[in-house]
Design an enzyme around this catalytic site. Structure first.
Site, PDB file in Angstrom:
ATOM      1  CG  HIS A 136      -2.265   0.647   0.934  1.00  0.00           C
ATOM      2  ND1 HIS A 136      -2.554   1.298  -0.232  1.00  0.00           N
ATOM      3  CD2 HIS A 136      -3.385   0.742   1.691  1.00  0.00           C
ATOM      4  CE1 HIS A 136      -3.783   1.769  -0.189  1.00  0.00           C
ATOM      5  NE2 HIS A 136      -4.316   1.442   0.974  1.00  0.00           N
ATOM      6  CG  ASP A 146      -2.961   4.551  -3.591  1.00  0.00           C
ATOM      7  OD1 ASP A 146      -2.396   4.291  -2.515  1.00  0.00           O
ATOM      8  OD2 ASP A 146      -2.763   5.595  -4.239  1.00  0.00           O
TER       9      ASP A 146
END
Length: 436
Positions: free
Chosen positions: A408, A412
């Site tokens: 992450h 995204d």
């Protein structure tokens, strides 16, 4: 007199040394050409060194557990019936085995003792192999502490087992003597976990093998490095299943290869990586390194229960036949410990097949330094809604779950979701009229 020197071979970029884990033959044994005689290990893979020609093993120049550099002579073979004099054997031994090796520990950990030079023998005459020196450096074991270890090997050699037992004892003493300090916010401090209540009657103590230790280390590191997020998607692969069932016998006869689903998954992932190249990246500090090549890692279970990840290099440049041949070759050689070190490094994205063991889905751990890994679940027949021009209906379809774990820091949810959906679309829209 003819003699053949067996060397540590070049094993890929960045690999400069290997640990001799096992001699498969003894000095004096006769060997055939291409017969494996020595097993070695790097931090990537175990492999075997074969005899370049038939003959008799005259001498091994290293011991099991020693670390040898690429290019070092580790054994000598002579024709059957020949013998080598002592001077010929001595002259072939690497000079560095006898010379003093010096290293320094990081300054922030160093003490007066650990900054001392570590020679090839302790003060009491115990031999210190290169592997033991390396472990001592990594674990901050001083020369004075090495002098306390009584080597259990031949000629008082300090073995890997000796130093690991010393380190474990040292750690245990530290845990017992270390005071428990209450953390901030007055939260109760966790007590050190103890196994003292277990005894030999109701438990079995199993020592991790070298590969399992590496896997454990890599998995912990990956979770510490990358904030993992996992997305899931259902995929209707009914058309793909029908096509594969229709074509597999013809494919076997024509190409001499079994057509599994894995090459098809690799092909779909490769196409999706071309569409979303920011998934084909790695992270270096605050920089993103985008790879302009696609190497697909293929997690493969070994008979030992361990896992290895052979790599399909330049997967984007191969057609389905080429991918299939490489998938089968790498998988077959992985299971019999015949992979070369450069065949398990350099991947830019990894696929793991959970469905091979009946699992529907899972949350795989990223293979560093990649930023994403795809798990494919078992293909199962399920009732599903089918949209038709006449309206919706219920039918039996072949459904599988894809799960994508991603880093992450750089991937995204939107990018991860779009990439995962694109892989699903390539599988769902597979051309059932495709010819091989």
């Amino acid at each position: 007199m003819a003699k053949i020197e067996i060397l540590i071979p070049a094993m890929g970029e960045g690999i400069t040394e290997a640990t001799i884990t096992q001699f498969l033959k003894k000095e004096g044994d006769l060997v055939e050409e291409e017969e494996s005689i020595i097993e070695i290990a790097t931090d990537k893979v175990d492999s075997e060194i074969p005899a370049p020609q038939s003959g008799k093993i005259a001498k091994f120049l290293f011991a099991e557990g020693d670390v040898a550099q690429v290019g070092d002579v580790i054994a000598i073979i002579v024709p059957d019936g020949d013998e080598l004099g002592d001077e010929e054997l001595v002259s072939s031994e690497p000079a560095k085995v006898e010379e003093e090796i010096v290293f320094e520990l990081p300054k922030e950990k160093a003490t007066v003792e650990t900054e001392a030079k570590l020679a090839s023998k302790t003060e009491n005459g115990s031999f210190i192999s290169p592997l033991v020196r390396k472990i001592a450096q990594e674990e901050n074991v001083s020369l004075q502490e090495l002098n306390q270890i009584e080597g259990s090997g031949e000629n008082k050699r300090i073995t890997k087992k000796d130093i690991l037992q010393f380190i474990e004892s040292k750690r245990s003493q530290a845990v017992v003597s270390e005071p428990i300090v209450a953390p901030l916010r007055s939260a109760p401090a966790p007590a050190p976990f103890s196994h003292q209540s277990y005894n030999g009657e109701n438990v079995e103590i199993i020592e991790m093998d070298r590969m399992r230790k590496l896997i454990a280390q890599y998995m912990v590191q990956s979770k510490q490095i990358s904030p993992h997020v996992t997305s899931f998607i259902d995929v209707d692969v009914t058309g793909l299943v029908k096509w594969r069932n229709k074509i597999k016998n013809e494919f076997l006869q024509k190409e001499g290869q079994k057509l599994t689903f894995t090459p098809i998954f690799v092909e779909a992932v490769t196409k999706a990586l071309k569409d979303y190249p920011m998934v084909n990246v790695s992270v270096d500090g605050d920089k993103i390194i985008r790879k302009k090549f696609i190497n697909i890692g293929m997690a493969t279970a070994l008979p030992s229960g361990n896992l290895i990840v052979p790599v399909i290099k330049s997967a984007d440049e191969k057609n389905l036949v080429g991918i299939t041949k490489q998938v089968n070759d790498l998988a077959d050689r992985a299971r019999v410990n015949k992979l070369q070190p450069d065949e398990i490094q350099g991947s830019t994205f990894t696929i793991t097949n959970l469905g091979a063991f009946g699992s529907t889905t899972g949350t795989p751990i990223i293979n560093q330094p990649e930023v994403a890994i795809l798990a494919v679940g078992a293909i199962k027949k399920k009732p599903a809604v089918i949209e038709t021009p006449q309206g919706d209906t219920i039918g039996i379809r072949n459904i599988m779950v894809l799960s994508l774990s991603y880093d992450h820091r750089v991937v995204d949810g939107a990018l991860g979701g779009m990439f995962l959906k694109r892989v699903a679309e390539y599988l769902e829209n597979f051309d059932m009229n495709r010819n091989i």
